[in-house]
Write an enzyme that holds these catalytic residues in place. Structure first.
Site, PDB file in Angstrom:
ATOM      1  N   GLU A  67       3.279 -17.770   1.674  1.00  0.00           N
ATOM      2  CA  GLU A  67       2.968 -17.089   2.939  1.00  0.00           C
ATOM      3  C   GLU A  67       2.324 -18.117   3.869  1.00  0.00           C
ATOM      4  O   GLU A  67       1.206 -18.573   3.638  1.00  0.00           O
ATOM      5  CB  GLU A  67       1.999 -15.935   2.672  1.00  0.00           C
ATOM      6  N   ASP A 141       2.431 -19.349  15.674  1.00  0.00           N
ATOM      7  CA  ASP A 141       2.111 -19.678  17.059  1.00  0.00           C
ATOM      8  C   ASP A 141       3.414 -19.981  17.802  1.00  0.00           C
ATOM      9  O   ASP A 141       4.172 -20.870  17.388  1.00  0.00           O
ATOM     10  CB  ASP A 141       1.188 -20.899  17.096  1.00  0.00           C
ATOM     11  N   LYS A 145       4.747 -22.953  26.030  1.00  0.00           N
ATOM     12  CA  LYS A 145       5.049 -23.963  27.048  1.00  0.00           C
ATOM     13  C   LYS A 145       6.091 -24.944  26.510  1.00  0.00           C
ATOM     14  O   LYS A 145       6.012 -25.388  25.373  1.00  0.00           O
ATOM     15  CB  LYS A 145       3.781 -24.702  27.451  1.00  0.00           C
ATOM     16  N   ASP A 177       6.940 -11.942  17.821  1.00  0.00           N
ATOM     17  CA  ASP A 177       6.940 -10.981  18.927  1.00  0.00           C
ATOM     18  C   ASP A 177       7.233 -11.701  20.243  1.00  0.00           C
ATOM     19  O   ASP A 177       7.041 -11.131  21.311  1.00  0.00           O
ATOM     20  CB  ASP A 177       5.593 -10.258  19.011  1.00  0.00           C
ATOM     21  N   THR A 212       0.857  -4.899  10.921  1.00  0.00           N
ATOM     22  CA  THR A 212      -0.503  -5.410  11.068  1.00  0.00           C
ATOM     23  C   THR A 212      -1.086  -5.003  12.412  1.00  0.00           C
ATOM     24  O   THR A 212      -0.379  -4.525  13.307  1.00  0.00           O
ATOM     25  CB  THR A 212      -0.511  -6.943  10.970  1.00  0.00           C
ATOM     26  N   PHE A 214      -2.101  -7.048  14.608  1.00  0.00           N
ATOM     27  CA  PHE A 214      -1.484  -7.955  15.562  1.00  0.00           C
ATOM     28  C   PHE A 214      -0.159  -7.385  16.051  1.00  0.00           C
ATOM     29  O   PHE A 214       0.142  -7.397  17.247  1.00  0.00           O
ATOM     30  CB  PHE A 214      -1.271  -9.322  14.911  1.00  0.00           C
ATOM     31  N   GLU A 215       0.641  -6.879  15.119  1.00  0.00           N
ATOM     32  CA  GLU A 215       1.943  -6.332  15.480  1.00  0.00           C
ATOM     33  C   GLU A 215       1.791  -5.084  16.341  1.00  0.00           C
ATOM     34  O   GLU A 215       2.536  -4.886  17.314  1.00  0.00           O
ATOM     35  CB  GLU A 215       2.740  -6.008  14.225  1.00  0.00           C
TER      36      GLU A 215
END
Length: 233
Positions: A67, A141, A145, A177, A212, A214-215
């Site tokens: 993971e 991440d 940019k 995402d 999660t 975050f999701e």
């Protein structure tokens, strides 16, 4: 806890695919780090490619899942709990996240999870070829940019390295995402001659991947989630 017990920094070597973050730890997380790191922790060797034998990390021989970027550890802990027949090696650089996963390991009595701190690519380079049953790269991440795209983990040389550590039929599962990154991931993975897409394009959201916080935030913000699942030929 002394600095010899837990690494306080990650060596800087060339272009990083991650951005170290600072964060405060709760008393519970601090206790978990002090108590459980010596048992469940692994420091990624300072020299890239230093051999890492997964057999010595776990008290048994079982298929191994790597993971990459386990965050606060919720997904790793949930998947490992639901998948006791496989072992999970999570690699992260964020200390509060490592401590939180260690706490979850203790709470749920998970014997099939180990936590590594350091650069995931350095760790992968040290693993034996064909030693992994699956690699998970969830919400890395996106480095949005253009000048930072070279820092993305899903790019041809990194994918080739990850694929080489998968056994035949082993699975590489990515999720993001960030729409532009999702398309770039798909093109990169499609171009690798040793990988086969398990679907015709993006994969339906797998039920085994937990949702999660975050999701949920991404979905609330209107950012759709893309899953990509590939197998080694």
């Amino acid at each position: 806890m002394t600095t010899t017990d837990f690494p306080t920094t990650v060596p800087v070597r060339g272009i990083r695919t991650f951005h170290p973050r600072r964060g405060r730890m709760t008393a519970r997380q601090t206790t978990a780090l002090e108590r459980l790191w010596p048992v469940h922790g692994l420091t990624v060797p300072d020299v890239p490619g230093t051999p890492v034998d997964p057999v010595v990390l776990f008290p048994r021989r079982a298929p191994l899942v790597l993971e990459i970027g386990s965050g606060m550890g919720d997904t790793t802990a949930a998947m490992a709990a639901a998948d006791p027949g496989r072992d999970y090696l999570a690699v992260e650089v964020h200390t509060p996240g490592i401590a939180n996963l260690l706490d979850l390991i203790s709470q749920h009595g998970l014997e099939n999870v180990r936590v590594a701190r350091g650069d995931a690519l350095d760790l992968v380079a040290g693993l034996p070829e064909g030693s992994l049953d699956a690699v998970h790269v969830f919400f890395p991440d996106p480095w949005p940019k253009a000048r930072h795209h070279k820092r993305r983990i899903i790019q041809p040389p990194h994918v080739a390295l990850l694929r080489s550590r998968l056994g035949p039929g082993g699975r590489l599962h990515c999720a993001t995402d960030w729409a532009e990154y999702a398309e770039a991931m798909r093109q990169t993975l499609d171009a690798d001659p040793g990988l086969v897409n398990a679907h015709s394009g993006f994969a339906p959201r797998p039920a085994h991947r937990p949702v999660t916080k975050f999701e949920r935030r991404a979905l609330t913000a209107g950012r759709p989630i893309a899953d990509l699942i590939y197998h080694r030929r």
